[in-house]
Write a protein that holds these residues in place. Structure first.
Motif, PDB file in Angstrom:
ATOM      1  N   ASP A   1       0.226   4.505  -1.998  1.00 37.31           N
ATOM      2  CA  ASP A   1      -0.223   5.769  -1.148  1.00 37.31           C
ATOM      3  C   ASP A   1       0.907   6.975  -1.320  1.00 37.31           C
ATOM      4  O   ASP A   1       0.435   8.197  -0.968  1.00 37.31           O
ATOM      5  CB  ASP A   1      -0.395   5.364   0.142  1.00 37.31           C
ATOM      6  CG  ASP A   1      -1.693   4.357   0.354  1.00 37.31           C
ATOM      7  OD1 ASP A   1      -2.214   4.504  -0.494  1.00 37.31           O
ATOM      8  OD2 ASP A   1      -1.846   3.822   1.267  1.00 37.31           O
TER       9      ASP A   1
ATOM     10  N   LYS B   1      -1.019  -8.976  -7.251  1.00 35.61           N
ATOM     11  CA  LYS B   1      -0.983  -7.575  -6.537  1.00 35.61           C
ATOM     12  C   LYS B   1      -0.415  -6.551  -7.386  1.00 35.61           C
ATOM     13  O   LYS B   1      -0.462  -5.465  -7.840  1.00 35.61           O
ATOM     14  CB  LYS B   1      -0.519  -7.891  -5.136  1.00 35.61           C
ATOM     15  CG  LYS B   1      -0.420  -6.629  -4.258  1.00 35.61           C
ATOM     16  CD  LYS B   1      -0.127  -6.823  -2.859  1.00 35.61           C
ATOM     17  CE  LYS B   1       1.165  -7.134  -2.629  1.00 35.61           C
ATOM     18  NZ  LYS B   1       1.513  -7.363  -1.156  1.00 35.61           N
TER      19      LYS B   1
ATOM     20  N   LEU C   1      -1.756  -3.114  -9.307  1.00 33.29           N
ATOM     21  CA  LEU C   1      -0.954  -2.043  -8.851  1.00 33.29           C
ATOM     22  C   LEU C   1      -0.355  -1.298 -10.164  1.00 33.29           C
ATOM     23  O   LEU C   1      -0.252   0.055 -10.655  1.00 33.29           O
ATOM     24  CB  LEU C   1      -0.105  -1.957  -7.905  1.00 33.29           C
ATOM     25  CG  LEU C   1       0.732  -0.650  -7.461  1.00 33.29           C
ATOM     26  CD1 LEU C   1      -0.172   0.636  -6.796  1.00 33.29           C
ATOM     27  CD2 LEU C   1       1.805  -0.805  -6.314  1.00 33.29           C
TER      28      LEU C   1
ATOM     29  N   LEU D   1      -3.508  -2.804   7.476  1.00 30.88           N
ATOM     30  CA  LEU D   1      -3.085  -2.473   6.188  1.00 30.88           C
ATOM     31  C   LEU D   1      -1.700  -2.959   5.626  1.00 30.88           C
ATOM     32  O   LEU D   1      -1.509  -2.958   4.464  1.00 30.88           O
ATOM     33  CB  LEU D   1      -2.947  -0.775   5.975  1.00 30.88           C
ATOM     34  CG  LEU D   1      -4.419  -0.079   6.454  1.00 30.88           C
ATOM     35  CD1 LEU D   1      -4.072   1.578   6.234  1.00 30.88           C
ATOM     36  CD2 LEU D   1      -5.423  -0.444   5.341  1.00 30.88           C
ATOM     37  N   TRP D   2      -0.905  -3.438   6.870  1.00 33.24           N
ATOM     38  CA  TRP D   2       0.421  -4.121   6.570  1.00 33.24           C
ATOM     39  C   TRP D   2       0.445  -5.468   6.772  1.00 33.24           C
ATOM     40  O   TRP D   2       0.849  -5.739   8.022  1.00 33.24           O
ATOM     41  CB  TRP D   2       1.578  -3.243   7.122  1.00 33.24           C
ATOM     42  CG  TRP D   2       1.358  -1.808   6.732  1.00 33.24           C
ATOM     43  CD1 TRP D   2       1.869  -1.096   5.710  1.00 33.24           C
ATOM     44  CD2 TRP D   2       0.878  -0.673   7.537  1.00 33.24           C
ATOM     45  NE1 TRP D   2       1.513   0.265   5.515  1.00 33.24           N
ATOM     46  CE2 TRP D   2       0.809   0.438   6.908  1.00 33.24           C
ATOM     47  CE3 TRP D   2       0.279  -0.632   8.567  1.00 33.24           C
ATOM     48  CZ2 TRP D   2       0.534   1.755   7.112  1.00 33.24           C
ATOM     49  CZ3 TRP D   2      -0.356   0.557   9.181  1.00 33.24           C
ATOM     50  CH2 TRP D   2      -0.288   1.869   8.408  1.00 33.24           C
TER      51      TRP D   2
ATOM     52  N   SER E   1       0.821  -1.240  -0.023  1.00 36.75           N
ATOM     53  CA  SER E   1      -0.055  -0.065   0.051  1.00 36.75           C
ATOM     54  C   SER E   1       0.801   1.137  -0.028  1.00 36.75           C
ATOM     55  O   SER E   1       0.283   2.245  -0.604  1.00 36.75           O
ATOM     56  CB  SER E   1      -0.934   0.107   0.986  1.00 36.75           C
ATOM     57  OG  SER E   1      -0.094   0.072   2.528  1.00 36.75           O
TER      58      SER E   1
END
Length: 355
Positions: free
Chosen positions: A32, A55, A59, A173-174, A28
């Motif tokens: 971000d 993933k 992205l 989130l991680w 993320s």
């Protein structure tokens, strides 16, 4: 002389001819912060690699860049800056795969522990890599301005530094850190320890306690630490990521006091992360009669990442004489982190028994 907020430095000069960036990792933080910063500053994104190909493809598609099939393919991009947004225990293997003499930006921390940092340092030396660690808080507009204000004497001699955080941090989130043995200091407060080192120099030692919380299984989310700078300077950090009781009394702020002035900073990104709130820097300058707001020209996310990459790009091109947070310097931040964990594991000074 009258204090002028507009005179404080808030940004890093842009490179004249930036190299393309190749990213390892598709977490993320890349979408971000890294990629918004690079697009904002005009740095070309050559592509990315992640072992989780789904993933990586997602992205890459979101940003319109190439998804490489392997580490070797990504490392073969010529004249690139290699951006390691990888978990700390993966840095060494990626660095070992880079061409000798390549330029690399390594996500913090510099390895999972001090032994890992030492391994990374040896690889960088052996391969003659131009490598820095992504301690981008140093480059946030408010921190560049604070550093400049201290250097210009607007606070006098700094004698107190307080970091106070009471947050509700979304650790989920991680995913990689949910089972990590070291979390709060190694992955969050390391930014503050590194910034303190830049502003105040290396401390003599540290007293620390870091611990988790009964309501979850993340290894550590709360830390208290005192950095020992001798008899003139007091430095204290109070960190609580489990303040889940609404925004009203949450905080993420620094108070820096000197013999003749002071500064207050709010680090807005950590409040309602990743959306965040505006950063704040106010200074009570030497000779002044009140607090002065410093209008900020950007935020930690993404502008700190802009400056971090700009310094590495400019150093590689010979436009900057100093590589900020080089692996040589970042190893000292890792030594401070290691000392904090050791202090936390050691027994406290026991109380005397009543006779």
């Amino acid at each position: 002389m009258t204090f002028s907020p507009a005179s404080l430095a808030q940004s890093w000069p842009a490179p004249s001819n930036p190299r393309p960036v190749v990213t390892f990792g598709a977490g993320s933080i890349v979408g971000d912060a890294h990629y918004p910063a690079y697009r904002k500053s005009g740095v070309q994104i050559a592509g990315l690699y992640d072992p989780d190909h789904a993933k990586a493809e997602k992205l890459a598609a979101a940003w319109g860049v190439k998804s490489f099939a392997s580490v070797a393919e990504a490392a073969a991009v010529e004249n690139a800056i290699f951006d390691l947004a990888t978990p700390p225990d993966r840095h060494a293997e990626v660095l070992a795969a880079l061409p000798d003499g390549a330029a690399a930006l390594i996500q913090k921390p510099m390895g999972a522990d001090l032994a890992g940092a030492t391994e990374i340092l040896k690889i960088c030396r052996q391969k003659k890599l131009i490598a820095a660690v992504n301690f981008q808080l140093r480059f946030a507009p408010m921190m560049l301005a604070l550093k400049d204000a201290i250097a210009k004497g607007w606070l006098g001699e700094v004698v107190d530094f307080d970091a106070w955080l009471a947050l509700d941090t979304p650790w989920h989130l991680w995913e990689f850190l949910l089972k990590a043995p070291r979390v709060e200091i190694a992955l969050h407060s390391i930014h503050y320890l590194d910034l303190i080192r830049q502003l105040l120099g290396d401390p003599r030692g540290v007293h620390a306690k870091t611990l988790g919380h009964p309501n979850h299984s993340v290894a550590q989310t709360r830390t208290s630490a005192i950095l020992d700078y001798g008899e003139r300077l007091r430095c204290n950090l109070s960190i609580n990521h489990d303040h889940k009781f609404g925004r009203k009394y949450q905080a993420c702020e620094f108070r820096v006091c000197g013999t003749e002035g002071a500064a207050y900073l709010k680090l807005g990104v950590n409040l309602d992360y990743p959306k965040g709130e505006p950063d704040i820097l106010e200074i009570f300058p030497k000779g002044g009669d009140g607090w002065v707001n410093v209008p900020l020209k950007g935020t930690w996310f993404p502008d700190g990442f802009v400056g971090r990459m700009a310094n590495l790009q400019r150093f590689v091109a010979g436009e900057d004489s100093e590589l900020v947070s080089s692996v040589e310097d970042a190893w000292n931040t890792m030594a401070l982190v290691e000392a904090a964990y050791q202090s936390s594991a050691d027994p406290a000074t026991p109380l005397a028994e009543r006779p």
